[in-house]
Write a protein that holds these residues in place. Sequence first.
Motif, PDB file in Angstrom:
ATOM      1  N   LYS A  45      22.282  35.285  35.793  1.00 47.34           N
ATOM      2  CA  LYS A  45      22.077  35.242  37.231  1.00 47.34           C
ATOM      3  C   LYS A  45      22.178  33.943  37.675  1.00 47.34           C
ATOM      4  CE  LYS A  45      18.622  38.380  36.778  1.00 47.34           C
ATOM      5  NZ  LYS A  45      19.146  39.976  38.316  1.00 47.34           N
ATOM      6  N   THR A  77      25.095  38.470  39.868  1.00 52.17           N
ATOM      7  CA  THR A  77      24.205  39.067  38.284  1.00 52.17           C
ATOM      8  C   THR A  77      25.392  39.823  37.126  1.00 52.17           C
ATOM      9  OG1 THR A  77      22.392  39.326  38.815  1.00 52.17           O
ATOM     10  CG2 THR A  77      22.751  40.034  36.824  1.00 52.17           C
ATOM     11  N   GLU A 119      14.104  37.419  42.847  1.00 52.75           N
ATOM     12  CA  GLU A 119      14.670  36.572  42.578  1.00 52.75           C
ATOM     13  C   GLU A 119      15.036  35.313  43.640  1.00 52.75           C
ATOM     14  OE1 GLU A 119      16.277  36.495  39.549  1.00 52.75           O
ATOM     15  OE2 GLU A 119      15.903  38.546  39.350  1.00 52.75           O
TER      16      GLU A 119
END
Length: 210
Positions: free
Chosen positions: A104, A109, A195
């Motif tokens: 990532k 990603t 994230e």
Amino acid sequence: MRFTFLLLVCCTLVRTLPAQTFLASALAGGSLSQVDGDDLLGFHQPGINAGLRVVAVLGDHWRVGPEILYSQQGAKRNRNNLNISDFSDIRLNTVELPLMVYYKDWRITAEAGAAYQRLIDYRIEDANGADATDQYALRNDLFALQLGVTVYLTRKLGINFRWSRHLTDLQVDDTPRLRGRSVTLRAVYSFGSGETLPSPSGTAPALPST
């Protein structure tokens, strides 16, 4: 039995590490697929692809972990398809267990790995549309190579594209040699805080939290 064993191994690995090193996500979307060797051209068979993902966070960029999915694949004759084929429709319903490695970087990603697929059931129709399932014995255990990319719109929501190709033949017999391919588009929703990767330059604004 093999699927149950692999699932138990993955669950055991998950439980051996601290909870804060893991990120869980829900996956939902659809796929278009075809089967190499059936003389039907094009990705015309639609299907469902949905399930759950748990990844171990190995640092700011690297993750690794399993998914468990319900996946529909196969092949279908297009109404404009002029190819001569013994088939008009192949539908495979599987439980799929990919084991993926993820890299990532901010919103992007990259992912690569392999998947074990357990065939739940299937249906095959001949060129005339009649049920020909009993004429073809397919393998219960299949393996596939998978590559993909995810773009995160927010910390919790992303759009995933994945390409998959079987490494093993679908049929028990060698003739015809059939191997499936599919392309999948899914939404990825990450639980918890989502994230938190830095931007490539370190100067771009942070992702929205919702």
